[in-house]
Design an enzyme around this catalytic site. Structure first.
Site, PDB file in Angstrom:
ATOM      1  N   SER A   1     -35.464 -53.534  -5.405  1.00 24.72           N
ATOM      2  CA  SER A   1     -35.805 -54.700  -6.465  1.00 24.72           C
ATOM      3  C   SER A   1     -37.212 -55.411  -5.974  1.00 24.72           C
ATOM      4  O   SER A   1     -37.539 -55.297  -4.969  1.00 24.72           O
ATOM      5  CB  SER A   1     -34.738 -55.629  -6.797  1.00 24.72           C
TER       6      SER A   1
ATOM      7  N   ILE B   1     -34.918 -55.682  -1.248  1.00 19.62           N
ATOM      8  CA  ILE B   1     -35.514 -56.370  -2.143  1.00 19.62           C
ATOM      9  C   ILE B   1     -36.779 -57.008  -1.806  1.00 19.62           C
ATOM     10  O   ILE B   1     -36.953 -57.259  -0.627  1.00 19.62           O
ATOM     11  CB  ILE B   1     -34.397 -57.476  -2.880  1.00 19.62           C
ATOM     12  N   CYS B   2     -37.755 -57.322  -2.722  1.00 22.50           N
ATOM     13  CA  CYS B   2     -39.099 -57.845  -2.690  1.00 22.50           C
ATOM     14  C   CYS B   2     -39.864 -57.396  -1.324  1.00 22.50           C
ATOM     15  O   CYS B   2     -40.486 -56.124  -1.445  1.00 22.50           O
ATOM     16  CB  CYS B   2     -38.823 -59.425  -2.336  1.00 22.50           C
ATOM     17  N   HIS B   3     -40.017 -57.967  -0.111  1.00 23.85           N
ATOM     18  CA  HIS B   3     -40.685 -57.348   0.972  1.00 23.85           C
ATOM     19  C   HIS B   3     -39.718 -56.764   1.872  1.00 23.85           C
ATOM     20  O   HIS B   3     -40.211 -55.924   2.812  1.00 23.85           O
ATOM     21  CB  HIS B   3     -41.427 -58.620   1.811  1.00 23.85           C
TER      22      HIS B   3
END
Length: 169
Positions: A151, A102-104
């Protein structure tokens, strides 16, 4: 039940670590914190949660795990330059095991070179990294592409957790 690795280093996004971890644990799955050095205590960037690395990536065997979850924040930048971490993620993917970020978090997947022709999402600031690594970027709350779940940000955690649990169960 599944055995799930959480890849951590200092600076992960607190909720992106805590919420999936608690949901997976509550569902009865075994969780293991993997990082660069066993025994190191890693803190979230907001300093609301901390976890101790239980197993060094150098001593991790992908055959012993069913999945890996990679929270975002600044931790993936540190993790992606460690060849043992990269090898672990690559080996899990080669076994068609669940790789979730998720994210990075997908930065580690980029370094593991596992995104060619996969659909995924991430924090918008690394979308070009995803594209340059052969992945197909989609701006959606959660994307499932074969064994990879991704995500964008903390607001997408419910969908991210839902899809991880669906794959594990």
């Amino acid at each position: 039940m599944a055995r799930v690795a959480f890849l951590i280093a200092n600076g992960y996004e607190d909720s992106e670590m805590k919420n999936p971890f608690e949901a997976i644990k509550e569902s009865g799955h075994e969780t293991v914190f993997i990082g660069i050095k066993k025994g190191d205590v890693c803190k979230g960037k907001k300093n609301t949660v901390s976890y101790e690395i239980e197993l060094a990536a150098a001593n991790s065997d992908a055959k012993e795990f069913d999945a890996v979850v990679i929270p975002g924040g600044s931790a993936p930048e540190e993790l992606r330059v460690n060849e043992d971490v990269v090898k672990f993620v690559k080996d899990l993917n080669n076994r068609s095991k669940l790789v979730a970020g998720i994210c990075h978090g997908p930065q580690v997947m980029v370094s593991a070179d596992i995104l060619n022709d996969k659909e995924l999402t991430c924090f918008i600031g690394i979308r070009d990294d995803i594209k340059n690594s052969g992945g197909n970027y989609r701006d959606e709350e959660v994307v499932v592409s074969q064994n990879i779940i991704t995500s964008r940000t903390p607001k997408d955690e419910p969908a991210f957790i839902r899809e991880i649990l669906a794959k594990l169960n």
